[in-house]
Design an enzyme around this catalytic site. Structure first.
Site, PDB file in Angstrom:
ATOM      1  N   GLU A  66       0.813  -1.213   0.000  1.00 27.61           N
ATOM      2  CA  GLU A  66       0.000   0.000   0.000  1.00 27.61           C
ATOM      3  C   GLU A  66       0.851   1.270   0.000  1.00 27.61           C
ATOM      4  O   GLU A  66       0.503   2.254  -0.633  1.00 27.61           O
ATOM      5  CB  GLU A  66      -0.910   0.038   1.243  1.00 27.61           C
ATOM      6  N   ASP A  67       1.957   1.237   0.708  1.00 27.26           N
ATOM      7  CA  ASP A  67       2.677   2.490   0.956  1.00 27.26           C
ATOM      8  C   ASP A  67       4.027   2.621   0.267  1.00 27.26           C
ATOM      9  O   ASP A  67       4.725   3.612   0.460  1.00 27.26           O
ATOM     10  CB  ASP A  67       2.908   2.663   2.472  1.00 27.26           C
TER      11      ASP A  67
END
Ligand code: MN
Length: 679
Positions: free
Chosen positions: A75-76
């Site tokens: 996600e990051d």
């Protein structure tokens, strides 16, 4: 704390730990998050590290620890699940994907209790593996521990509320009491700081939670029980602050009226032993007047069973004992999960009925691993939960992560109209999990759907009216067509009817005798065939009803090809069941119909034009067999273009309705372009 802390903790209970692999996972996470900071200013990698640390306390396996390190990577950071799979294997990448998906379970400030309930279910539902939930809980616990550094107050409150309403109850449900109570108390402090301070102070001043007193009490009662030959386990658990506060709030009691600040539990083998243990407690400590409650003979409304008694304990400290059997304890502590845990451990501990889960809390983690094994033997707790609760609903996501709850079998058109009627009317295609697919594609739980709109989409298709599952979508589509000119609706109605006729292997609408035609038109409340077409175009008249009025089932199905078809028992079991029910219910009409159905089979040839792909034939076969349709033969025919395949499938159906069901179901199989019955 650094990676060596985790390695050391893990080695203590994982003798086969692949240290190199574990360390490389951490190094990778560190590299991936390089330059990113937590809101307290520390490097981002402290977060996956702390998450893993929490998990070592539950003695989780190596893959789970690696998942904890990598849980925020897809996600990051610029690295993807594919990268993770390449480095750490498919199992880890699946776990990480699961955690990422759970992060999309979205909570809103003003959520009603019902919605919170469905979020909790979604939470369970989207986790294919309980380890995913465990990682998510540890992740959240660390975020809660560091919540004070989050700069925006609104966000802090939202996260605390979410933790209190979703995460803590889930931890409780799974019996991960440590996470549940720490999480609750952290939330309590953020959400109700004044009440938190007051409760904390009261507890600190109270002698009831004095460790030495607790220790002495446990020892004394253990000795007495042994003397009376009662096999029992005694354990003390301090009630967390939030639970105390809640109890005061809900019962209106003052702090000094709460006696179970420490729950002293005596767990014995059977009900008989419960009452004997109660006697022993009363012989050891003087009971407080009118404080004995028999919830075994008279269980609470929620089914809770135990004997409660409050006594003057060590040094006159007022102490509450709860006496129960192992089954009752499981039920009380684990709720819905109890049945699973109990069944899983029953009979395994040397004939002793004591489930091993009680040995020490660390055993819990072994249970989680045991569940993985159970999955292979076909009994899966999560699967069962799904089966019980979610049978007829699916949960899908908007690209923003909102959860949309739809009936089973719903497609992207239903989804689009659920968002807004404009979205439905202008829908051009759908991106399901990033893949562009037709709007009529059936959705599955966990899918993320993006509807691509186009002003020039030409509005909804009339064919959708038959394919949508929600009444909302149907109503909106009809509304749209009401506004069209009657000329357009006439033309559209004609098109829809033609397509439907083709589906059943007819080219033109049959001409009815004049009297019969009049009857039929009257039935549809129109005065001409033209008006009938317009009605179909408007969506007011269902095309299948028109077909049923114009044709007898024999005209479509022909004569039955076999009497009884008794050979294919299983496939026809659903129909048989209907038949049996009709007889049981004594419904003559139903019985007659069922008699006919169960005795006759019609052999029908259908044509399927499709884009070939791996698994398509399997999907077609599964779709048909799930409807109890017997496949007699499948032939390949050649087509003019090389992209499409033409399959001829010969099937046996019970009646016209059965054929319709089959045709309808095949229409929505992915990559099927066209379906029609041979004429
Ligand atoms: Mn995280």
């Amino acid at each position: 704390m650094d990676i060596s802390t985790i390695v050391k903790a893990a080695k203590e209970y994982l003798p086969d730990l692949n240290e190199k692999r574990l360390v490389s996972a951490y190094d990778f996470a560190k590299k991936a998050h390089d330059g990113q900071k937590r809101s307290d200013g520390s490097p981002y990698s402290t977060h996956p590290l702390a998450t893993a640390k929490i998990l070592t306390e539950f003695k989780v396996d190596e893959d789970t620890l690696i998942t904890a390190f990598l849980h925020d990577v897809p996600e990051d950071t610029k690295y993807t699940l594919k990268d993770i799979e390449k480095m750490f294997g498919k199992k880890v990448s699946c776990l990480v994907e699961g955690v990422t998906k759970l992060s999309k379970v979205q909570y809103k400030h003003d959520m009603a209790e019902r919605q919170i309930e469905s979020l909790k279910r979604l939470f369970f539902h989207s986790a294919k593996d309980l380890r995913i939930i465990l990682v998510k809980l540890a992740d959240r616990l660390h975020n809660m521990r560091t919540l004070q550094y989050l700069p925006i107050r609104g966000k802090r409150i939202r996260i605390a509320k979410e933790s209190l309403e979703i995460y803590a109850p889930i931890a409780n449900l799974l019996g991960i009491w440590e996470i549940k109570s720490e999480m609750e108390d952290l939330c309590f402090e953020f959400l109700y700081p004044d009440d938190f301070k007051r409760t904390k102070q009261l507890v600190e001043e109270s002698s009831l939670r004095n460790d030495e007193v607790i220790h002495k009490t446990v020892r004394k009662i253990k000795i007495s029980l042994t003397k009376h030959n009662i096999k029992a386990e005694v354990r003390a658990r301090k009630k967390n602050l939030y639970s105390i506060f809640k109890k005061m709030l809900h019962t209106g009691k003052t702090f000094h009226d709460i006696y179970d600040l420490v729950a002293l539990r005596i767990i014995v083998e059977d009900i008989d032993a419960c009452y004997r243990a109660l006697g022993v407690v009363h012989q050891t400590f003087r009971p407080k007047h009118k404080r004995v409650k028999d919830y075994i003979a008279v269980p609470k409304v929620n089914g809770y069973q135990s004997l409660h008694t409050t006594v003057f304990g060590v040094d006159g400290t007022i102490t509450e004992f709860q006496i129960r059997t192992y089954e009752m304890h499981l039920e009380a502590e684990y709720g819905i999960a109890a049945h699973y845990f109990y069944n899983a451990s029953r009979g395994r501990v040397n004939g002793n009925r004591v489930p091993s889960i009680f040995k020490k809390h660390a055993e819990w983690a072994k249970k989680v691993l045991a569940i993985q094994k159970e999955v292979q033997t076909g009994y899966d707790f999560v699967e069962n939960l799904k089966f019980d609760i979610f049978q007829d609903r699916i949960f899908v996501f908007t690209p923003q992560g909102d959860v949309i709850d739809l009936p089973y079998g719903a497609n992207a058109v239903d989804f689009a109209y659920h968002i807004h009627s404009d979205v439905g009317n202008e829908a051009a295609n759908a991106e399901i999990n990033g893949e562009r697919l037709p709007l009529t594609t059936q959705l599955n739980t966990g899918d993320t759907i993006k509807i691509n709109r186009s002003k020039s989409s030409g509005g909804p298709h009339r064919g959708w009216l038959i394919l949508v599952k929600t009444g909302l979508a149907r109503t909106k589509i009809k509304e749209y067509f009401k506004k069209e000119s009657s000329q357009n609706n006439y033309a559209a109605g004609l098109r829809v009817l033609k397509r439907e006729l083709q589906l059943f292997g007819k080219n033109e609408l049959k001409k009815l005798p004049e009297i019969r035609e009049k009857e039929v038109l009257e039935k549809f409340d129109v005065d001409s065939i033209e008006a009938l077409m317009t009605g179909i175009g408007e969506g007011n008249i269902t095309v299948r009803n028109v077909i049923h009025e114009f044709y007898t089932s024999e005209e479509i199905l022909g004569k039955p090809t076999s009497k009884s078809g008794l050979k294919d028992d299983d496939l026809l079991s659903k129909r048989r069941f209907d038949h049996a029910m009709a007889i049981v219910l004594g419904n003559e009409e139903l019985k007659e119909k069922a008699d006919k159905n169960s005795l006759c089979l019609y052999r029908v040839e259908i044509n399927i034009i499709c884009h070939d792909r791996v698994g398509l034939l399997k999907d077609i076969a599964l779709t048909l067999s799930s409807l109890g349709v017997n496949i007699h033969e499948i032939k390949m025919a050649t087509t003019a273009n090389t992209v499409d395949r033409h399959m001829v499938v010969i099937i046996d159906v019970c009646d016209l309705e059965h054929l319709e069901e089959a045709l309808r179901a095949l229409t929505v199989v992915r990559d099927v372009v066209k379906i029609y019955k041979s004429s």
